[in-house]
Scaffold this active site. Sequence first.
Site, PDB file in Angstrom:
ATOM      1  N   THR A 229      47.778  84.863 104.080  1.00 41.23           N
ATOM      2  CA  THR A 229      49.039  84.957 104.816  1.00 41.23           C
ATOM      3  C   THR A 229      48.809  84.627 106.287  1.00 41.23           C
ATOM      4  O   THR A 229      49.566  83.861 106.900  1.00 41.23           O
ATOM      5  CB  THR A 229      49.651  86.360 104.661  1.00 41.23           C
ATOM      6  OG1 THR A 229      50.006  86.560 103.295  1.00 41.23           O
ATOM      7  CG2 THR A 229      50.890  86.515 105.532  1.00 41.23           C
TER       8      THR A 229
ATOM      9  N   CYS B 143      53.647  89.854  95.679  1.00 42.50           N
ATOM     10  CA  CYS B 143      54.127  90.373  96.956  1.00 42.50           C
ATOM     11  C   CYS B 143      55.644  90.431  97.014  1.00 42.50           C
ATOM     12  O   CYS B 143      56.211  90.994  97.937  1.00 42.50           O
ATOM     13  CB  CYS B 143      53.590  89.512  98.103  1.00 42.50           C
ATOM     14  SG  CYS B 143      53.900  87.760  97.909  1.00 42.50           S
TER      15      CYS B 143
ATOM     16  N   GLN C 143      45.592  79.813  95.039  1.00 43.87           N
ATOM     17  CA  GLN C 143      45.480  79.994  93.590  1.00 43.87           C
ATOM     18  C   GLN C 143      44.552  78.968  92.956  1.00 43.87           C
ATOM     19  O   GLN C 143      43.990  79.216  91.884  1.00 43.87           O
ATOM     20  CB  GLN C 143      46.867  79.916  92.941  1.00 43.87           C
ATOM     21  CG  GLN C 143      47.837  80.987  93.380  1.00 43.87           C
ATOM     22  CD  GLN C 143      47.438  82.374  92.922  1.00 43.87           C
ATOM     23  OE1 GLN C 143      46.546  82.560  92.097  1.00 43.87           O
ATOM     24  NE2 GLN C 143      48.106  83.393  93.466  1.00 43.87           N
TER      25      GLN C 143
ATOM     26  N   ASN D 118      51.687  79.720  92.621  1.00 41.34           N
ATOM     27  CA  ASN D 118      51.262  81.056  92.221  1.00 41.34           C
ATOM     28  C   ASN D 118      52.042  81.605  91.039  1.00 41.34           C
ATOM     29  O   ASN D 118      51.543  82.422  90.282  1.00 41.34           O
ATOM     30  CB  ASN D 118      51.390  82.024  93.404  1.00 41.34           C
ATOM     31  CG  ASN D 118      52.740  81.902  94.090  1.00 41.34           C
ATOM     32  OD1 ASN D 118      53.044  80.863  94.676  1.00 41.34           O
ATOM     33  ND2 ASN D 118      53.549  82.951  94.035  1.00 41.34           N
TER      34      ASN D 118
END
Length: 378
Positions: free
Chosen positions: A73, A322, A177, A149
């Site tokens: 992130t 998330c 990923q 993802n």
Amino acid sequence: MSQTRTYLDYNATAPLRPEAREAMVRALDTFGNPSSVHAEGRRARAIVEEAREAVAVLVNAKPSEVVFTSGATEANAWAISGALSGQWAAILVSAAEHDSVRGPASHYAALKGIRVNELAVSVDGIADLGQLDAPKDGSLLLALQLANNETGVIQDVARAAALGAEHRFSLHTDAVQAAGRMVVDFRSLGATTLSLSAHKLGGPKGVGALVIRDGYELPALIPGGGQERRRRAGTENVAAIAGFGSAAKAALAELDQMSRVAAMRDGLEAEVVRLTPEAVCIGSDAPRLPNTSCIALPGQAAETLVIKLDLAGIAVSAGAACSSGKVGQSHVLTAMGLAPDIARSAIRVSIGTATTEQDLAAFVAAWNAIGNAGRLAA
């Protein structure tokens, strides 16, 4: 896996590898500051640089191009933060990008008053690179995820980078990923920046990296110290970095097992469709990561499926981990133009080299009970 729980959520976080745990424990006993010049400091520095080398080898980059961060992130936000320096007049993101790309793109663009445009994707989740054929003026950043993802769909980042070289725009790719599940070659991809996360490939949570092509100017993420070649100030998280490096080595060594993982995934999907013919395996006609299945069961809410499977001892996700706590339809599946009843019922099953046939059999049994409960009651 344990006798009572079956973990099939590797795309959210992979189980910590034993070798990564061992590397972290050893690093915790190395108490020197890696910026110190004495023997204790040099030992800590050696741990960081050995890990940097391992991460670089994983993606065929130079060690000097790898900058450690707190995770992907942060790495994604940093790659896009060049907008604050007036580097680009516009940011282009694929419609299926992760929120850790979409969020900072919108935020930084709003601060600078520049545009954020979306690159459309097909029903299979493939970005329409035909939208890049028009000449650009060089003041553009394109963010294109290497592998999604939620669906595992793989994008043609190398082709996008070739267009970028032709039209002089920058390219960032989120390879979180993909790393450890397919060959990732930073040199061949041609991206200017690439983000990684340790915990997706069996390392610890809270550490990642941004790979920055040599010669590419990107403002320092955190000024104030000389760490990470003055690009990210602050004492390095030596133990986490050690775990990242160890996991990177192990993941690279396991790449030859991905064909077996893909066969397991294909067998799982075949069983799901046999037992519940109305089920849809999303993105199955596109190139995908070998470990990822996005499965929809129309008539069932994804959140309900996840809860029922959890009660049956099976851990899976509804979309990105998330975002799983949010109520709402996946923006990835919406961008793909899927019917609402399919998009609302899609779950993600993601496996790894440690997944067994018994794990998949447990999922199939639970899926059969859940998917056919209504029929049995009737």
